[in-house]
Write an enzyme that holds these catalytic residues in place. Structure first.
Site, PDB file in Angstrom:
ATOM      1  N   CYS A 121     -16.613  15.799  -4.665  1.00 25.17           N
ATOM      2  CA  CYS A 121     -16.097  14.847  -5.654  1.00 25.17           C
ATOM      3  C   CYS A 121     -17.209  14.057  -6.335  1.00 25.17           C
ATOM      4  CB  CYS A 121     -15.098  13.892  -4.978  1.00 25.17           C
ATOM      5  SG  CYS A 121     -14.465  12.649  -6.098  1.00 25.17           S
TER       6      CYS A 121
ATOM      7  N   CYS B 109     -15.090  15.510  -9.259  1.00 26.43           N
ATOM      8  CA  CYS B 109     -14.364  14.460  -9.996  1.00 26.43           C
ATOM      9  C   CYS B 109     -15.261  13.547 -10.845  1.00 26.43           C
ATOM     10  CB  CYS B 109     -13.592  13.548  -9.047  1.00 26.43           C
ATOM     11  SG  CYS B 109     -13.027  14.305  -7.539  1.00 26.43           S
TER      12      CYS B 109
ATOM     13  N   LYS C 155     -17.480  15.309 -13.568  1.00 29.30           N
ATOM     14  CA  LYS C 155     -16.511  15.901 -14.501  1.00 29.30           C
ATOM     15  C   LYS C 155     -15.924  14.860 -15.431  1.00 29.30           C
ATOM     16  CE  LYS C 155     -12.614  15.479 -13.552  1.00 29.30           C
ATOM     17  NZ  LYS C 155     -11.849  16.247 -12.594  1.00 29.30           N
TER      18      LYS C 155
ATOM     19  N   ALA D 203     -24.217  21.272  10.536  1.00 31.07           N
ATOM     20  CA  ALA D 203     -23.655  21.222  11.883  1.00 31.07           C
ATOM     21  C   ALA D 203     -22.839  22.475  12.171  1.00 31.07           C
ATOM     22  CB  ALA D 203     -22.768  19.993  12.011  1.00 31.07           C
TER      23      ALA D 203
ATOM     24  N   TYR E 105      -7.063  23.816 -12.819  1.00 27.24           N
ATOM     25  CA  TYR E 105      -7.676  22.510 -13.090  1.00 27.24           C
ATOM     26  C   TYR E 105      -9.079  22.639 -13.698  1.00 27.24           C
ATOM     27  CZ  TYR E 105      -4.472  19.768 -10.034  1.00 27.24           C
ATOM     28  OH  TYR E 105      -3.396  19.135  -9.455  1.00 27.24           O
ATOM     29  N   ILE E 106      -9.939  23.371 -12.970  1.00 26.74           N
ATOM     30  CA  ILE E 106     -11.356  23.375 -13.359  1.00 26.74           C
ATOM     31  C   ILE E 106     -11.549  24.082 -14.693  1.00 26.74           C
ATOM     32  CG2 ILE E 106     -13.659  24.178 -12.667  1.00 26.74           C
ATOM     33  CD1 ILE E 106     -12.881  23.639  -9.762  1.00 26.74           C
TER      34      ILE E 106
ATOM     35  N   GLU F 194     -10.346  21.736 -17.500  1.00 23.43           N
ATOM     36  CA  GLU F 194     -11.205  20.560 -17.682  1.00 23.43           C
ATOM     37  C   GLU F 194     -12.516  20.951 -18.361  1.00 23.43           C
ATOM     38  OE1 GLU F 194     -11.331  18.766 -13.770  1.00 23.43           O
ATOM     39  OE2 GLU F 194      -9.381  17.815 -14.074  1.00 23.43           O
TER      40      GLU F 194
ATOM     41  N   ARG G 137      -4.800  34.831 -16.520  1.00 23.48           N
ATOM     42  CA  ARG G 137      -3.949  36.006 -16.325  1.00 23.48           C
ATOM     43  C   ARG G 137      -2.455  35.723 -16.431  1.00 23.48           C
ATOM     44  NH1 ARG G 137      -5.628  37.086  -9.976  1.00 23.48           N
ATOM     45  NH2 ARG G 137      -4.735  35.182  -9.128  1.00 23.48           N
TER      46      ARG G 137
ATOM     47  N   ARG H 255      -0.420  27.361 -13.596  1.00 25.22           N
ATOM     48  CA  ARG H 255       0.699  27.886 -12.811  1.00 25.22           C
ATOM     49  C   ARG H 255       1.096  26.850 -11.762  1.00 25.22           C
ATOM     50  NH1 ARG H 255       0.847  31.145  -8.152  1.00 25.22           N
ATOM     51  NH2 ARG H 255      -1.409  31.461  -8.229  1.00 25.22           N
TER      52      ARG H 255
ATOM     53  N   ASP I 187     -10.048  19.513   1.778  1.00 22.77           N
ATOM     54  CA  ASP I 187      -9.929  20.858   1.188  1.00 22.77           C
ATOM     55  C   ASP I 187     -10.041  21.969   2.230  1.00 22.77           C
ATOM     56  OD1 ASP I 187      -9.963  19.301  -1.055  1.00 22.77           O
ATOM     57  OD2 ASP I 187     -11.581  20.369  -2.075  1.00 22.77           O
TER      58      ASP I 187
ATOM     59  N   THR J 239      -9.085  14.565  -3.800  1.00 23.06           N
ATOM     60  CA  THR J 239      -9.851  13.538  -3.087  1.00 23.06           C
ATOM     61  C   THR J 239      -8.966  12.460  -2.445  1.00 23.06           C
ATOM     62  OG1 THR J 239     -11.860  13.903  -4.318  1.00 23.06           O
ATOM     63  CG2 THR J 239     -11.560  11.688  -3.448  1.00 23.06           C
TER      64      THR J 239
ATOM     65  N   ALA K 241      -3.695  14.573 -11.718  1.00 24.11           N
ATOM     66  CA  ALA K 241      -4.044  14.677 -13.136  1.00 24.11           C
ATOM     67  C   ALA K 241      -5.015  15.818 -13.345  1.00 24.11           C
ATOM     68  CB  ALA K 241      -4.664  13.385 -13.632  1.00 24.11           C
TER      69      ALA K 241
ATOM     70  N   HIS L 134       5.205  -2.943 -25.822  1.00 25.24           N
ATOM     71  CA  HIS L 134       5.176  -2.346 -27.147  1.00 25.24           C
ATOM     72  C   HIS L 134       3.936  -2.780 -27.910  1.00 25.24           C
ATOM     73  CE1 HIS L 134       6.965  -0.396 -30.579  1.00 25.24           C
ATOM     74  NE2 HIS L 134       6.706  -1.454 -31.312  1.00 25.24           N
TER      75      HIS L 134
ATOM     76  N   GLU M   9       5.651   3.058 -22.762  1.00 23.93           N
ATOM     77  CA  GLU M   9       7.006   2.498 -22.871  1.00 23.93           C
ATOM     78  C   GLU M   9       8.066   3.586 -23.035  1.00 23.93           C
ATOM     79  OE1 GLU M   9       7.947   0.183 -26.483  1.00 23.93           O
ATOM     80  OE2 GLU M   9       6.227   1.127 -27.447  1.00 23.93           O
TER      81      GLU M   9
HETATM   82  P1  NDP Z   1      -6.822  26.437  -9.324  1.00 24.75           P
HETATM   83  O1  NDP Z   1      -6.173  26.971  -8.135  1.00 24.75           O
HETATM   84  O2  NDP Z   1      -6.318  25.201  -9.953  1.00 24.75           O
HETATM   85  O3  NDP Z   1      -6.856  27.560 -10.445  1.00 24.75           O
HETATM   86  C1  NDP Z   1      -7.413  28.812 -10.186  1.00 24.75           C
HETATM   87  C2  NDP Z   1      -7.227  29.688 -11.410  1.00 24.75           C
HETATM   88  O4  NDP Z   1      -7.983  30.874 -11.252  1.00 24.75           O
HETATM   89  C3  NDP Z   1      -5.793  30.088 -11.632  1.00 24.75           C
HETATM   90  O5  NDP Z   1      -5.538  30.095 -13.009  1.00 24.75           O
HETATM   91  C4  NDP Z   1      -5.753  31.506 -11.055  1.00 24.75           C
HETATM   92  O6  NDP Z   1      -4.807  32.304 -11.668  1.00 24.75           O
HETATM   93  C5  NDP Z   1      -7.134  31.992 -11.419  1.00 24.75           C
HETATM   94  N1  NDP Z   1      -7.605  33.080 -10.570  1.00 24.75           N
HETATM   95  C6  NDP Z   1      -7.712  33.098  -9.218  1.00 24.75           C
HETATM   96  N2  NDP Z   1      -8.218  34.270  -8.795  1.00 24.75           N
HETATM   97  C7  NDP Z   1      -8.417  35.025  -9.901  1.00 24.75           C
HETATM   98  C8  NDP Z   1      -8.912  36.321 -10.130  1.00 24.75           C
HETATM   99  N3  NDP Z   1      -9.294  37.107  -9.118  1.00 24.75           N
HETATM  100  N4  NDP Z   1      -8.978  36.773 -11.394  1.00 24.75           N
HETATM  101  C9  NDP Z   1      -8.583  35.991 -12.419  1.00 24.75           C
HETATM  102  N5  NDP Z   1      -8.119  34.747 -12.277  1.00 24.75           N
HETATM  103  C10 NDP Z   1      -8.036  34.267 -11.031  1.00 24.75           C
HETATM  104  O7  NDP Z   1      -8.353  26.332  -8.909  1.00 24.75           O
HETATM  105  P2  NDP Z   1      -9.587  25.548  -9.522  1.00 24.75           P
HETATM  106  O8  NDP Z   1     -10.766  26.346  -9.116  1.00 24.75           O
HETATM  107  O9  NDP Z   1      -9.393  25.223 -10.944  1.00 24.75           O
HETATM  108  O10 NDP Z   1      -9.566  24.191  -8.695  1.00 24.75           O
HETATM  109  C11 NDP Z   1      -9.454  24.198  -7.279  1.00 24.75           C
HETATM  110  C12 NDP Z   1      -8.672  23.029  -6.803  1.00 24.75           C
HETATM  111  O11 NDP Z   1      -9.474  21.867  -6.861  1.00 24.75           O
HETATM  112  C13 NDP Z   1      -7.443  22.686  -7.649  1.00 24.75           C
HETATM  113  O12 NDP Z   1      -6.326  23.442  -7.298  1.00 24.75           O
HETATM  114  C14 NDP Z   1      -7.277  21.220  -7.369  1.00 24.75           C
HETATM  115  O13 NDP Z   1      -6.537  21.058  -6.182  1.00 24.75           O
HETATM  116  C15 NDP Z   1      -8.706  20.745  -7.161  1.00 24.75           C
HETATM  117  N6  NDP Z   1      -9.212  20.111  -8.397  1.00 24.75           N
HETATM  118  C16 NDP Z   1      -8.631  18.946  -8.789  1.00 24.75           C
HETATM  119  C17 NDP Z   1      -9.060  18.323  -9.938  1.00 24.75           C
HETATM  120  C18 NDP Z   1      -8.401  17.055 -10.362  1.00 24.75           C
HETATM  121  O14 NDP Z   1      -7.764  16.408  -9.526  1.00 24.75           O
HETATM  122  N7  NDP Z   1      -8.470  16.686 -11.627  1.00 24.75           N
HETATM  123  C19 NDP Z   1     -10.137  18.878 -10.769  1.00 24.75           C
HETATM  124  C20 NDP Z   1     -10.643  20.105 -10.262  1.00 24.75           C
HETATM  125  C21 NDP Z   1     -10.197  20.683  -9.120  1.00 24.75           C
HETATM  126  P3  NDP Z   1      -3.291  32.428 -11.145  1.00 24.75           P
HETATM  127  O15 NDP Z   1      -2.600  31.160 -11.519  1.00 24.75           O
HETATM  128  O16 NDP Z   1      -2.791  33.636 -11.808  1.00 24.75           O
HETATM  129  O17 NDP Z   1      -3.405  32.595  -9.645  1.00 24.75           O
END
Ligand code: NDP
Length: 458
Positions: free
Chosen positions: A43, A48, A51, A115, A177-178, A181, A198, A204, A302, A310, A340, A435, A440
């Site tokens: 983070c 976080c 980012k 460790a 997410y990543i 962002e 995909r 999703r 995680d 986090t 978010a 307002h 609101e």
């Molecule tokens: P996510 O699980 O959010 O998204 C992963 C993406 O990668 C999905 O779109 C998935 O597709 C795709 N994917 C996975 N495997 C493959 C593959 N072999 N080929 C093609 N596409 C693939 O993971 P992130 O890496 O973005 O983030 C990890 C986690 O970290 C998040 O889920 C969240 O919990 C946390 N995070 C939170 C943030 C925040 O709070 N703002 C910011 C960043 C991360 P499909 O949907 O089809 O499986």
């Protein structure tokens, strides 16, 4: 009774590990925390915090344009990537120092090194062995990349923050997410960005209306979207890269980024030696108290593959400290966790999606609005905010609130308290709005979205 070097040995000084260490020490436990990297974990160092700083940096691009609508001259300031990287680095170093101070101030022993678990009560760091009454695994996760030819030519989010130069063109694989962002960050900084995912829509698991609205809004920002596609191969072409899609076409770019999920960090930790059960993604399998199948070994954050956020890791860490050192066994509460995605515009949600609610409740009422924010009446920017509320028709209880738009995360944080408290739609209705704000709208949603489920099918 056996004596140990420590009451609690924490592996991993990320958000969860540091919080658990400090809380346990506060309750009088003798605590050590080991990490082989900078304090603060994902983070603080490559998640976080950097980012969000980069998201701010990238948004100025629009702010300069929008200012013209409010009477300011058109400004075209130049952006210097290396200055942003340096400023970020300075702030992260400051935060690393704060973490060190917090741990030292709490009387936690900091151990620098990797460790490994040697047994239910034994840990080794850099050749030195330690014993502990309890071990807490808080080692987080690491980016997962697909097994395609040329994957090594691409980067993951860890490297994205410190690229030697800003690429002119990038393709990002992933719709989570990543990916979203960074697509927003790179686009805002002027990088020609293609997002390949995909599914038919991004994010999703989020509410379908959120996903649809976001896909439209990010396309307006100039992100090129390739939905329903994947990358099959990456090749070098001189200084450029060729990203081949499974649809048979090729995108020429300077950088490819994989944002294809994260995996729990348990490889090489030695957990097997202690008999700790791991799940199919390598996660430590834990119960509601974050305890593994080995009574003395706990895991949070995680690495447990529950909710990778986090604040959830912080919560789990505090629950473990309460359970082990304050005589109050405390289960982690993973319900109604607000979240978010700092895409541009931001997505923020709490509670159930419409799809989830329809599966769990006999009848749900949906309230939804989409509007042009007041600010953009003068900027002329074609951006719309979407808000949605999911309500249990039988009790009136608000099951979920969803928003895509400016300040969504700031707004949903407050709404999350109401949802957590079990507020009803009537509670929202009798709340007087502030307002003029976007927020609101959440207390003035009056018209139900007509229920399209035919009466006969109910
Ligand atoms: P996510 O699980 O959010 O998204 C992963 C993406 O990668 C999905 O779109 C998935 O597709 C795709 N994917 C996975 N495997 C493959 C593959 N072999 N080929 C093609 N596409 C693939 O993971 P992130 O890496 O973005 O983030 C990890 C986690 O970290 C998040 O889920 C969240 O919990 C946390 N995070 C939170 C943030 C925040 O709070 N703002 C910011 C960043 C991360 P499909 O949907 O089809 O499986």
């Amino acid at each position: 009774m056996a004596t140990y070097d420590f009451d609690l040995f924490v592996i991993g000084a990320g958000s969860g590990g540091v919080r658990a260490s400090r809380w346990a020490a506060r309750y009088g436990a003798k605590v050590a925390v080991a990490d082989d990297d900078r304090l603060g974990g994902t983070c603080v160092n490559r998640g976080c915090i950097p980012k969000k700083l980069y998201a701010y940096a990238s948004h100025f691009h629009e702010d300069f344009e929008d200012a013209v609508g409010f009477g300011w001259d058109k400004a075209a300031p130049k952006f210097d990537w290396s200055r942003l990287v340096a400023a970020k680095e300075k702030e992260i170093t400051r935060l690393n120092g704060i973490y060190a101070k917090l741990l030292d101030g709490s009387g936690v022993t900091r151990i620098d090194g990797r460790a490994t678990v040697e047994g239910p009560h034994a840990v080794k760091v850099g050749g030195k062995s330690y014993t502990a009454r309890y071990i807490l695994v808080a080692t987080g996760g690491r980016p997962h990349t697909p097994e395609i030819p040329g994957v090594e030519l691409g980067i993951v989010s860890d490297q994205a923050f410190d690229l030697p130069a800003l690429p002119k063109r990038i393709v990002i694989l992933g719709g989570g997410y990543i990916a979203l962002e960074f697509a927003g960050i790179f686009t805002g900084l002027g990088v020609n960005t293609t997002l390949v995912y995909r599914q038919h829509l991004p994010l999703r698991g989020f509410d379908e209306d959120v996903r649809k609205h976001l896909a439209v809004e990010i396309a307006k920002k100039g992100i090129k979207i390739r939905a329903g596609a994947n990358l099959s191969k990456i090749e070098r072409k001189g200084a450029a890269l060729l990203a081949h899609t499974d649809a048979g076409d090729t995108i020429e770019v300077d950088q490819v980024m994989f944002a294809t999920g994260r995996s729990p960090n348990t490889k090489g930790l030695g957990l097997e030696k202690a008999g700790v059960k791991l799940g199919k993604n390598g996660e430590v399998v834990v119960d509601e108290y974050s305890r593994s199948n080995v009574e003395s070994i706990y895991a949070i954050g995680d690495v447990t593959d529950r909710i990778a956020l986090t604040p959830v890791a912080l919560h789990e860490g505090m629950c473990v400290a309460e359970t082990l050192f304050n005589g109050t066994p405390t289960k982690s509460d993973h319900s109604d966790v607000a979240a978010a995605v700092f895409s541009q515009p931001t997505v923020s949600v709490v509670g159930l999606t419409e799809e989830e609610a329809r599966k769990k409740f006999a009848k749900v009422d949906i309230y939804r609005t989409s509007f042009k924010p007041l600010k953009h009446t003068l900027t002329g920017r074609d951006e719309r905010t979407m808000m949605k509320m999911v309500v249990d028709a039988a009790t009136g209880r608000v099951l979920g609130c969803h928003m895509v738009g400016a300040d969504a995360a700031e707004i949903i944080q407050g709404i999350a308290i109401a949802v957590k408290m079990g507020a009803t739609k009537a509670d929202f209705d009798r709340t007087i709005g502030i307002h003029p704000t976007a927020a609101e709208e959440f207390v003035t949603l009056r018209d139900k979205v007509p229920d399209l489920v035919p009466k006969a099918a109910e």
